[in-house]
Write a protein that holds these residues in place. Structure first.
Motif, PDB file in Angstrom:
ATOM      1  N   ARG A   1      37.042 104.470  86.877  1.00 61.05           N
ATOM      2  CA  ARG A   1      37.584 103.786  88.056  1.00 61.05           C
ATOM      3  C   ARG A   1      36.622 103.902  89.244  1.00 61.05           C
ATOM      4  O   ARG A   1      36.394 102.930  89.969  1.00 61.05           O
ATOM      5  CB  ARG A   1      38.955 104.360  88.409  1.00 61.05           C
ATOM      6  CG  ARG A   1      39.666 103.625  89.551  1.00 61.05           C
ATOM      7  CD  ARG A   1      41.142 103.960  89.588  1.00 61.05           C
ATOM      8  NE  ARG A   1      41.376 105.393  89.625  1.00 61.05           N
ATOM      9  CZ  ARG A   1      41.944 106.085  88.634  1.00 61.05           C
ATOM     10  NH1 ARG A   1      42.300 105.471  87.516  1.00 61.05           N
ATOM     11  NH2 ARG A   1      42.139 107.371  88.739  1.00 61.05           N
ATOM     12  N   ALA A   2      36.065 105.087  89.433  1.00 61.13           N
ATOM     13  CA  ALA A   2      35.098 105.274  90.521  1.00 61.13           C
ATOM     14  C   ALA A   2      33.871 104.391  90.306  1.00 61.13           C
ATOM     15  O   ALA A   2      33.344 103.791  91.253  1.00 61.13           O
ATOM     16  CB  ALA A   2      34.692 106.738  90.614  1.00 61.13           C
ATOM     17  N   LEU A   3      33.422 104.265  89.079  1.00 57.09           N
ATOM     18  CA  LEU A   3      32.259 103.425  88.783  1.00 57.09           C
ATOM     19  C   LEU A   3      32.555 101.954  89.064  1.00 57.09           C
ATOM     20  O   LEU A   3      31.668 101.209  89.511  1.00 57.09           O
ATOM     21  CB  LEU A   3      31.832 103.608  87.333  1.00 57.09           C
ATOM     22  CG  LEU A   3      31.087 104.912  87.013  1.00 57.09           C
ATOM     23  CD1 LEU A   3      30.992 105.137  85.509  1.00 57.09           C
ATOM     24  CD2 LEU A   3      29.692 104.897  87.640  1.00 57.09           C
ATOM     25  N   SER A   4      33.775 101.528  88.832  1.00 53.64           N
ATOM     26  CA  SER A   4      34.125 100.115  89.051  1.00 53.64           C
ATOM     27  C   SER A   4      34.051  99.733  90.526  1.00 53.64           C
ATOM     28  O   SER A   4      33.976  98.547  90.861  1.00 53.64           O
ATOM     29  CB  SER A   4      35.528  99.831  88.505  1.00 53.64           C
ATOM     30  OG  SER A   4      36.529 100.451  89.305  1.00 53.64           O
ATOM     31  N   GLN A   5      34.056 100.733  91.400  1.00 53.41           N
ATOM     32  CA  GLN A   5      34.013 100.479  92.834  1.00 53.41           C
ATOM     33  C   GLN A   5      32.605 100.636  93.413  1.00 53.41           C
ATOM     34  O   GLN A   5      32.424 100.551  94.627  1.00 53.41           O
ATOM     35  CB  GLN A   5      34.981 101.442  93.547  1.00 53.41           C
ATOM     36  CG  GLN A   5      36.431 101.243  93.112  1.00 53.41           C
ATOM     37  CD  GLN A   5      37.350 102.354  93.606  1.00 53.41           C
ATOM     38  OE1 GLN A   5      36.900 103.348  94.162  1.00 53.41           O
ATOM     39  NE2 GLN A   5      38.645 102.176  93.391  1.00 53.41           N
ATOM     40  N   LEU A   6      31.629 100.857  92.545  1.00 46.97           N
ATOM     41  CA  LEU A   6      30.247 101.051  92.982  1.00 46.97           C
ATOM     42  C   LEU A   6      29.371  99.883  92.563  1.00 46.97           C
ATOM     43  O   LEU A   6      29.676  99.161  91.611  1.00 46.97           O
ATOM     44  CB  LEU A   6      29.675 102.335  92.367  1.00 46.97           C
ATOM     45  CG  LEU A   6      30.281 103.667  92.799  1.00 46.97           C
ATOM     46  CD1 LEU A   6      29.727 104.781  91.931  1.00 46.97           C
ATOM     47  CD2 LEU A   6      29.970 103.940  94.260  1.00 46.97           C
ATOM     48  N   ARG A   7      28.275  99.708  93.296  1.00 43.14           N
ATOM     49  CA  ARG A   7      27.228  98.784  92.868  1.00 43.14           C
ATOM     50  C   ARG A   7      25.900  99.489  93.026  1.00 43.14           C
ATOM     51  O   ARG A   7      25.519  99.872  94.144  1.00 43.14           O
ATOM     52  CB  ARG A   7      27.237  97.494  93.704  1.00 43.14           C
ATOM     53  CG  ARG A   7      26.446  96.366  93.065  1.00 43.14           C
ATOM     54  CD  ARG A   7      27.064  95.987  91.721  1.00 43.14           C
ATOM     55  NE  ARG A   7      26.246  95.046  90.968  1.00 43.14           N
ATOM     56  CZ  ARG A   7      26.435  94.767  89.685  1.00 43.14           C
ATOM     57  NH1 ARG A   7      27.400  95.384  89.017  1.00 43.14           N
ATOM     58  NH2 ARG A   7      25.679  93.893  89.063  1.00 43.14           N
ATOM     59  N   ALA A   8      25.211  99.715  91.923  1.00 42.60           N
ATOM     60  CA  ALA A   8      23.968 100.476  91.924  1.00 42.60           C
ATOM     61  C   ALA A   8      22.777  99.567  91.655  1.00 42.60           C
ATOM     62  O   ALA A   8      22.906  98.498  91.040  1.00 42.60           O
ATOM     63  CB  ALA A   8      24.023 101.579  90.870  1.00 42.60           C
ATOM     64  N   ASP A   9      21.630  99.993  92.118  1.00 41.11           N
ATOM     65  CA  ASP A   9      20.397  99.239  91.860  1.00 41.11           C
ATOM     66  C   ASP A   9      19.908  99.422  90.437  1.00 41.11           C
ATOM     67  O   ASP A   9      19.352  98.499  89.834  1.00 41.11           O
ATOM     68  CB  ASP A   9      19.302  99.702  92.837  1.00 41.11           C
ATOM     69  CG  ASP A   9      19.704  99.501  94.277  1.00 41.11           C
ATOM     70  OD1 ASP A   9      19.779  98.335  94.702  1.00 41.11           O
ATOM     71  OD2 ASP A   9      19.953 100.500  94.978  1.00 41.11           O
TER      72      ASP A   9
END
Length: 273
Positions: A168-176
């Motif tokens: 869930r935390a990853l779904s709210q992130l955008r990484a390079d």
């Protein structure tokens, strides 16, 4: 005669991991056959097997070395951290220049990525997001690196976290960039023995603009319980020259570039007369 120079402890550990891999591939092997295969004395091989058995990575029986189930070896943290060190160093050195100051980088729990720590620690305004407690600990004191540890269900065997809190935390992130490895790769398909880690890997891939797969030759030509897509989800696969040509061809057939790096070979230990 003068005693010949002994290998460093790191080189001895590399050989022991190779012995473990050989026993795993064969199920069980006679100790004298292992000594011949690795070109060491019988006494040296007994020392190697005593060390591996003491770490509960295999069983040493009368005249034989016997493998534990593959999952046991995969999840043994100490084994994973110390296996294929030369290859891991080479793979990480090959991708260092792709990591930029000021970027956000996702890193999975693969110990393949541990040798990247010194290079990352020299960067400024780098944000590393990981589910690996080991990576977070290693990067935590770097002045220019902000570390986000994805908490969830902690698994001591992998020293990392999984579960819906992590995804869930990853779904709210955008990484390079996402830097990841794999337990097993066969003809471009990816596998892992545990489904909750598959979910974390897929979530990282979905949250990154670009992803690199770092996998040494020992990961290829194998499968595990759960399949989770193919190398086509990655921008580039970075491996070493020991990876079979057929596996390289399968990756390229999927339209994925492959970067192959040289790994320094390790000479067998020679006995002291």
């Amino acid at each position: 005669m003068t005693a010949r120079t002994r290998l460093s402890q790191a080189a001895v550990e590399e050989r022991r991991q190779a012995v473990l891999g050989y026993v795993a591939d064969h199920g069980e092997t006679r100790i004298d056959d292992l000594a011949r295969h690795f070109d060491v004395s019988l006494m040296t091989m007994h020392r190697d097997l005593d060390d591996l058995a003491g770490r509960h990575l295999l069983r040493k029986e009368r005249g034989r070395a016997v493998a534990f189930p593959a999952l046991t070896m995969e999840t043994a943290t100490r084994f994973r951290e110390n296996s294929a060190l030369a290859a891991k160093n080479a793979l990480c050195a090959a991708v260092t220049a792709r990591i930029r100051s000021g970027s956000t980088v996702l890193m999975d729990d693969s110990t393949t990525l541990f040798p990247l720590v010194p290079a990352l620690a020299r960067l400024d305004q780098l944000h590393v997001v990981t589910n690996s407690v080991g990576l977070a600990q290693r990067l935590g004191s770097a002045p220019g690196v902000r570390v986000t540890l994805l908490g969830g269900h902690y698994r001591g065997d992998f020293n990392s976290c999984t579960g819906p809190t992590v995804t869930r935390a990853l779904s709210q992130l955008r990484a390079d960039l996402a830097l990841m490895s794999a337990t097993a790769v066969l003809e471009g398909r990816l596998f892992h023995p545990l489904s909750d880690y598959v979910e974390v890997k897929l979530a990282m891939l979905a949250s990154a603009e670009q992803a690199l797969l770092l996998a040494d030759h020992s990961k290829f030509g194998k499968t595990a319980t759960y399949a989770y897509g193919t190398v086509a989800d990655y921008h580039t696969v970075v491996t070493d020259t020991g990876t079979p040509d057929a596996e390289i061809a399968a990756i390229r057939d999927l339209g994925v570039p492959v970067e192959r790096v040289e790994v320094a070979s390790i000479e067998p230990e020679e006995s002291t007369p």
